[in-house]
Motif scaffolding. Structure first.
Motif, mmCIF file in Angstrom:
data_model
loop_
_atom_site.group_PDB
_atom_site.id
_atom_site.type_symbol
_atom_site.label_atom_id
_atom_site.label_comp_id
_atom_site.label_asym_id
_atom_site.label_seq_id
_atom_site.Cartn_x
_atom_site.Cartn_y
_atom_site.Cartn_z
ATOM 1 N N UNK A 14 32.864 59.839 54.791
ATOM 2 C CA UNK A 14 31.600 60.292 54.190
ATOM 3 C C UNK A 14 30.627 60.605 55.309
ATOM 4 N N UNK A 15 29.426 61.033 54.929
ATOM 5 C CA UNK A 15 28.412 61.369 55.931
ATOM 6 C C UNK A 15 28.134 60.165 56.812
ATOM 7 N N UNK A 16 28.347 60.342 58.095
ATOM 8 C CA UNK A 16 28.050 59.327 59.102
ATOM 9 C C UNK A 16 28.846 58.036 58.875
ATOM 10 N N UNK A 17 29.941 58.097 58.161
ATOM 11 C CA UNK A 17 30.741 56.900 57.919
ATOM 12 C C UNK A 17 32.205 57.270 57.815
ATOM 13 N N UNK A 18 33.016 56.509 58.498
ATOM 14 C CA UNK A 18 34.459 56.709 58.397
ATOM 15 C C UNK A 18 35.132 55.387 58.715
ATOM 16 N N UNK A 19 36.291 55.192 58.142
ATOM 17 C CA UNK A 19 36.998 53.949 58.374
ATOM 18 C C UNK A 19 37.764 53.545 57.144
ATOM 19 N N UNK A 20 38.093 52.282 57.055
ATOM 20 C CA UNK A 20 38.798 51.746 55.899
ATOM 21 C C UNK A 20 37.883 50.813 55.122
ATOM 22 N N UNK A 21 38.025 50.832 53.797
ATOM 23 C CA UNK A 21 37.333 49.881 52.949
ATOM 24 C C UNK A 21 38.375 48.901 52.426
ATOM 25 N N UNK A 22 38.210 47.642 52.784
ATOM 26 C CA UNK A 22 39.106 46.600 52.305
ATOM 27 C C UNK A 22 38.507 45.981 51.045
ATOM 28 N N UNK A 23 39.256 46.034 49.959
ATOM 29 C CA UNK A 23 38.825 45.459 48.687
ATOM 30 C C UNK A 23 39.544 44.131 48.508
ATOM 31 N N UNK A 24 38.792 43.043 48.572
ATOM 32 C CA UNK A 24 39.385 41.713 48.571
ATOM 33 C C UNK A 24 38.841 40.893 47.402
ATOM 34 N N UNK A 25 39.671 39.980 46.923
ATOM 35 C CA UNK A 25 39.253 39.000 45.933
ATOM 36 C C UNK A 25 39.462 37.616 46.546
ATOM 37 N N UNK A 26 38.416 36.797 46.513
ATOM 38 C CA UNK A 26 38.497 35.484 47.130
ATOM 39 C C UNK A 26 38.979 34.435 46.130
ATOM 40 N N UNK A 27 39.515 33.355 46.648
ATOM 41 C CA UNK A 27 39.973 32.259 45.799
ATOM 42 C C UNK A 27 38.798 31.652 45.039
ATOM 43 N N UNK A 28 39.081 31.104 43.852
ATOM 44 C CA UNK A 28 38.008 30.569 43.027
ATOM 45 C C UNK A 28 38.547 29.517 42.070
ATOM 46 N N UNK A 29 37.635 28.713 41.554
ATOM 47 C CA UNK A 29 37.964 27.741 40.523
ATOM 48 C C UNK A 29 38.417 28.463 39.255
ATOM 49 N N UNK A 30 39.376 27.881 38.556
ATOM 50 C CA UNK A 30 39.843 28.438 37.289
ATOM 51 C C UNK A 30 39.950 27.320 36.262
ATOM 52 N N UNK A 31 39.526 27.600 35.042
ATOM 53 C CA UNK A 31 39.681 26.655 33.941
ATOM 54 C C UNK A 31 40.394 27.373 32.803
ATOM 55 N N UNK A 32 41.059 26.612 31.955
ATOM 56 C CA UNK A 32 41.781 27.251 30.866
ATOM 57 C C UNK A 32 42.155 26.283 29.777
ATOM 58 N N UNK A 33 42.607 26.848 28.684
ATOM 59 C CA UNK A 33 43.142 26.073 27.578
ATOM 60 C C UNK A 33 44.310 26.860 26.995
#
Length: 217
Positions: free
Chosen positions: A50-69
């Motif tokens: 893009x304008x004045x920007x180049x490179x890679x975009x890393x899309x990450x999801x971090x670990x998190x608490x999970x609850x369930x039933x």
């Protein structure tokens, strides 16, 4: 429909058909209360020019608490159907990396709801003998619902997803009604950005590890 999803759907249908003769028997019921962690196993990288920007975009999801039933309807000693829901709110992070030296690298992140609904065909190979560990495992269908991400004032929505998973777990009796329960499951989750002109997705493919209490009635 993706090949892996077709296979899981077919296996689930075959499991139900195979267990049909036992459906007339008096069922047993198990409710599992769960808490644990959502552990992503994969990232997604997309190129950015893009304008004045180049490179890679890393899309990450971090670990998190999970609850369930989860509620399992046991139709026989060795087969049951489990209906479950889990809730987690991990951080979705977009990080610009490998940019030219003169450009500033940076990242934005936002807590984002991940709520998978599951239907699992569970086999109990130990046949739930009295006083014994009850092992269960099987394929599952997953309908994943995603919340929105507020990234630097811009709201990003995601498409809900029908996908597949597998799980294995155990119930360890404490008394005739209550058990300690633990399970590990893999879900093929991909949160695709819901924009017609954007081809991007967060690709966590998490392993979910939970422990808790199971009540049989």
């Amino acid at each position: 429909m993706k090949p892996a999803l077709r296979v899981v759907l077919l296996l689930t249908i075959l499991c139900i058909a195979w267990a049909a003769p036992a459906l007339a028997a008096e069922p047993q019921n198990v409710i599992r209360y769960q808490i644990g962690a959502l552990l992503p196993t994969s990232d997604e990288t997309i190129p950015l020019i893009a304008d004045k920007a180049a490179g890679d975009v890393n899309l990450k999801v971090q670990s998190a608490l999970a609850v369930g039933i989860a509620y399992e309807r046991r139709f026989s000693d060795i087969f049951g159907l489990e209906f479950g829901i889990k809730y987690s709110k991990p951080k979705f992070k977009a990080e610009l990396s490998e940019a030219p030296v003169k450009q500033v690298e940076g990242s934005v992140e936002a807590n984002t709801r991940v709520m998978p609904l599951t239907v699992a065909a569970l086999f109990h190979p130990l046949k739930d003998r009295a006083g014994k560990v009850d092992l269960f495992l099987g394929p599952e269908l997953v309908y994943a619902m995603y919340g929105s991400s507020d990234l630097e004032g811009e709201t990003i929505d995601y498409k809900n997803q029908l996908t597949w998973g597998v799980k294995v777990g155990m119930d360890v009796p404490i008394n005739p009604k209550w058990s300690f329960t633990a399970a590990v499951e893999y879900m093929d989750l991909k949160a695709e950005v819901d924009e017609t002109d954007v081809d991007a997705k967060f690709n966590p493919k998490p392993i979910v590890v939970v422990v808790g209490a199971a009540y049989r009635f």
